[in-house]
Write an enzyme that holds these catalytic residues in place. Sequence first.
Site, PDB file in Angstrom:
ATOM      1  N   HIS A 232     -88.387   5.431  27.306  1.00  0.00           N
ATOM      2  CA  HIS A 232     -87.569   5.052  28.451  1.00  0.00           C
ATOM      3  C   HIS A 232     -88.119   5.562  29.770  1.00  0.00           C
ATOM      4  O   HIS A 232     -87.992   4.917  30.795  1.00  0.00           O
ATOM      5  CB  HIS A 232     -86.124   5.483  28.227  1.00  0.00           C
ATOM      6  CG  HIS A 232     -85.421   4.520  27.324  1.00  0.00           C
ATOM      7  ND1 HIS A 232     -85.273   4.752  25.976  1.00  0.00           N
ATOM      8  CD2 HIS A 232     -84.927   3.297  27.564  1.00  0.00           C
ATOM      9  CE1 HIS A 232     -84.674   3.707  25.436  1.00  0.00           C
ATOM     10  NE2 HIS A 232     -84.451   2.813  26.372  1.00  0.00           N
TER      11      HIS A 232
ATOM     12  N   GLU B 154     -81.380  -6.453  18.808  1.00  0.00           N
ATOM     13  CA  GLU B 154     -82.439  -5.436  18.779  1.00  0.00           C
ATOM     14  C   GLU B 154     -82.480  -4.652  17.473  1.00  0.00           C
ATOM     15  O   GLU B 154     -83.189  -3.667  17.364  1.00  0.00           O
ATOM     16  CB  GLU B 154     -82.356  -4.516  20.002  1.00  0.00           C
ATOM     17  CG  GLU B 154     -80.995  -3.997  20.353  1.00  0.00           C
ATOM     18  CD  GLU B 154     -80.977  -3.192  21.664  1.00  0.00           C
ATOM     19  OE1 GLU B 154     -82.032  -2.948  22.255  1.00  0.00           O
ATOM     20  OE2 GLU B 154     -79.872  -2.791  22.057  1.00  0.00           O
TER      21      GLU B 154
ATOM     22  N   ASP C 256     -86.622  -2.294  21.101  1.00  0.00           N
ATOM     23  CA  ASP C 256     -86.019  -1.699  19.906  1.00  0.00           C
ATOM     24  C   ASP C 256     -86.248  -2.570  18.682  1.00  0.00           C
ATOM     25  O   ASP C 256     -86.471  -2.057  17.587  1.00  0.00           O
ATOM     26  CB  ASP C 256     -84.520  -1.474  20.117  1.00  0.00           C
ATOM     27  CG  ASP C 256     -84.276  -0.168  20.846  1.00  0.00           C
ATOM     28  OD1 ASP C 256     -84.894   0.838  20.447  1.00  0.00           O
ATOM     29  OD2 ASP C 256     -83.513  -0.146  21.819  1.00  0.00           O
TER      30      ASP C 256
ATOM     31  N   CYS D   3     -85.216  -9.445  27.028  1.00  0.00           N
ATOM     32  CA  CYS D   3     -85.312  -8.504  28.149  1.00  0.00           C
ATOM     33  C   CYS D   3     -86.120  -7.255  27.791  1.00  0.00           C
ATOM     34  O   CYS D   3     -86.110  -6.276  28.514  1.00  0.00           O
ATOM     35  CB  CYS D   3     -83.926  -8.119  28.648  1.00  0.00           C
ATOM     36  SG  CYS D   3     -82.892  -7.383  27.385  1.00  0.00           S
TER      37      CYS D   3
HETATM   38  C1  PEP Z   1     -84.943  -3.152  24.346  1.00  0.00           C
HETATM   39  O1  PEP Z   1     -84.672  -2.420  23.395  1.00  0.00           O
HETATM   40  O2  PEP Z   1     -85.803  -4.058  24.307  1.00  0.00           O
HETATM   41  C2  PEP Z   1     -84.241  -3.002  25.607  1.00  0.00           C
HETATM   42  C3  PEP Z   1     -84.426  -3.854  26.585  1.00  0.00           C
HETATM   43  O3  PEP Z   1     -83.439  -1.916  25.743  1.00  0.00           O
HETATM   44  P1  PEP Z   1     -83.974  -0.417  26.018  1.00  0.00           P
HETATM   45  O4  PEP Z   1     -85.441  -0.504  26.265  1.00  0.00           O
HETATM   46  O5  PEP Z   1     -83.232   0.077  27.189  1.00  0.00           O
HETATM   47  O6  PEP Z   1     -83.623   0.272  24.762  1.00  0.00           O
HETATM   48 MG    MG Z   2     -82.870  -1.221  23.386  1.00  0.00          MG
END
Ligand code: PEP
Ligand code: MG
Length: 754
Positions: free
Chosen positions: A362, A604, A628, A675
């Site tokens: 993250h 995810e 994820d 996303c």
């Molecule tokens: C993902 O898991 O692709 C996502 C967009 O969420 P994050 O990266 O915040 O877990």
């Molecule tokens: Mg995620």
Amino acid sequence: MLEILRRVIQEVNAARDLTGALNIIVDRVQESMGTQACTVYLTNDDDTRYVFMATRGLNQSAVGSVSLSNDEGLVSYVGERAEPVNLENATTHPRYLFVEAVGEEPYKAFLGVPIIHHRKVLGVLFVQDRHARKYDESEEAFLITLSAQLAGVIAHAEATGALNVETDSASLPASKFRGKVGAPGIAFGTAVVVYPEANLNTVPERKVANIDGELTLFRVAINEVRDEIREMGAKLSDRLKPEELGLFDAYLHMLDDSAIAGEVEELILQGHWAQGALRRVIELHVANFEAMDDSYLRERGTDVRDLGQRVLAKLQFSTGGRDKFPRDTILVGDELTPSMLASVPRDCLKGLVAVRGSGSSHVAILAKAMGVPSVMGAEDLPIELLEEKPLIVDGQEGQVITHPNEDQIRFYQNLIKEEEALIEGLEELKTLPCKTTDGHRVRLWVNTGLMSDAAKSLDRGAEGVGLYRTEVHFMTKDRFPTEEEQKTIYREHLQAFSPRNVTMRTLDIGGDKALSYFPIEEANPFLGWRGIRVTLDHPEIFLAQVRAMIRANEGVGAFLRIMLPMVSSVSEVDEAKKLISKCYRELLEEGRKVDMPAVGVMIEVPSAVYQARDIIKRVDFLSVGSNDLIQYMLAVDRNNAQVAELYQEYHPAVLGALKQIVEAAHGENKPLGICGEMAGNPSAAILLTAMGYDVLSMNSTNLLMVKLAIRTFDLAKAKRILNKVLKMDDAKEIKLYVDGQMRKAGLGKIIRTN
Ligand code: PEP
Ligand code: MG
């Protein structure tokens, strides 16, 4: 055997340079195996030779001056085979080479094992004896185990050796450290090393001129710890037996001038800063205790370490959190957190480097959003030696250069110029629609989390927000934000993007996203209490957030979409929908003029892929969280640099799942987006477009590159590429093919290297 291994590794870990580490290894191996000689050869920089690095039993004076080419002698034979070679009489082996300077003529028995780190042979460790004999299986197993454990330590010590602290920094040679791409771009700057609080292992070496100042800091810290210990003893005096209370006296005694405190002061007087002097003294005492055979005394090492940490915590507090940063700060840390990132003023922060993590961590995603070049997972980087050193962060290839030389500086300056020219060339695309040459329209949205993302995103022509990571706001506070506070922040965001779609994700904490004020301790955080699981268990948090979102859009006119993270079953969707409807009804009852938001689910988790059809029937849209989804489908931790090579967005299973989700969503005539980071990869975007994804949501930095790629292909061509790829069974083959197609289309410059 386990005990010997543990001790050797501990000692080697505590060695402060490569020579020290290698000498400990040969000494301890020779002693514990009872052999007559033990020797280490390491490969040179370009892997063409094996250099004689340390020995017990052979000619010490030849260390460093003798080397063998990589096809000479038994040493290179072990390296070539990458497995142990156990010979009763080495002198009769066809690869035996007599090197006079080394002095091995009397030795017959030979057992050599390769030292391998990340699939690369770093060198060879071998033992020898004068009389012919075959080493037994347990001796072989011992040497293999030791070598496997030591490989990482040797790699680290080698890297550290290149950055000897005692040397004047201007005369240090440049060194390159490999890591993973965190966020693209090149940055030049000065290292600012940050540490989690009070961690003795990570205190760097530093010399100071103000010796009196350091002495005062140290004495104040010691006195404070003494007071604390006395207080603890007094509080417990009625609950502990006198002999147990004696422990506190023992602690106080250790802090006396005649013990630890006196030794630390001596080092400070030699010019070491207080924290570094403390670390040295504590490490020495801990190592002494831990080397003792008596298990009770060994345990006392833990007490000494604990005391050291306490004093360090005081020292770090008294020097205060850093409040001044160089204007060209490169933030460096073992593990960087979003709050460390937030502690540096934005205009000073030029780059990030972390020993742990990968491009999908993250903190890397935040860095991408902020446009800060970053390298993650630079495992061998000796951060304790980098404070205030000049660095180049190469976020294109995932490497860090310390003490860059003039050629390297020129090379990277040119790369920056090329990059700027590329971005300038894309400017004209900002106002053009994102469609294939034959008119197939794809929506390009952005991922946001900070208010500063909004202006940049709109400037690049973002058509909406596909993922607003609300947890970023939660992470910057020291308690849960109130409904009112959340409403204010969300409103700013909605206003900035109105009348576009704004997809707000409900709180997604857990995994690697921690809130300091809501700690979650778990053995397997990524398989634990994450995302929707937490908020359904705490409806008060969920309800306040949803109310804030709906209220924030009152009179603003954006198209609000609420998105649920980490859904793994339909019951979670049903429960969450009930709570959202409840909020909406209550707000109407309160007389507010609010609209019911669209509700969607992130796909995810693998179970959600298989139930995508059941899920989409219940909601208005789906969005794939590929970051994820890849980690859970491939069982590859997105933060673990060790397995980052296995984290493959082009894995055939991942592509198959992505296609299946399209069929589910479009089968119900509902829109589908993606996303995760994959959407921002121009080559992958071609495959996603061909599959039928309606929305690609990404960091604004990638937006124009993805638009360029989509505007270059026609849909039929993109589908031909996809069909070909779906027949392939290997991620590397797929990447090669798709990138090849990009190059053919003249898009070589926007291909991701890793
Ligand atoms: C993902 O898991 O692709 C996502 C967009 O969420 P994050 O990266 O915040 O877990
Ligand atoms: Mg995620």
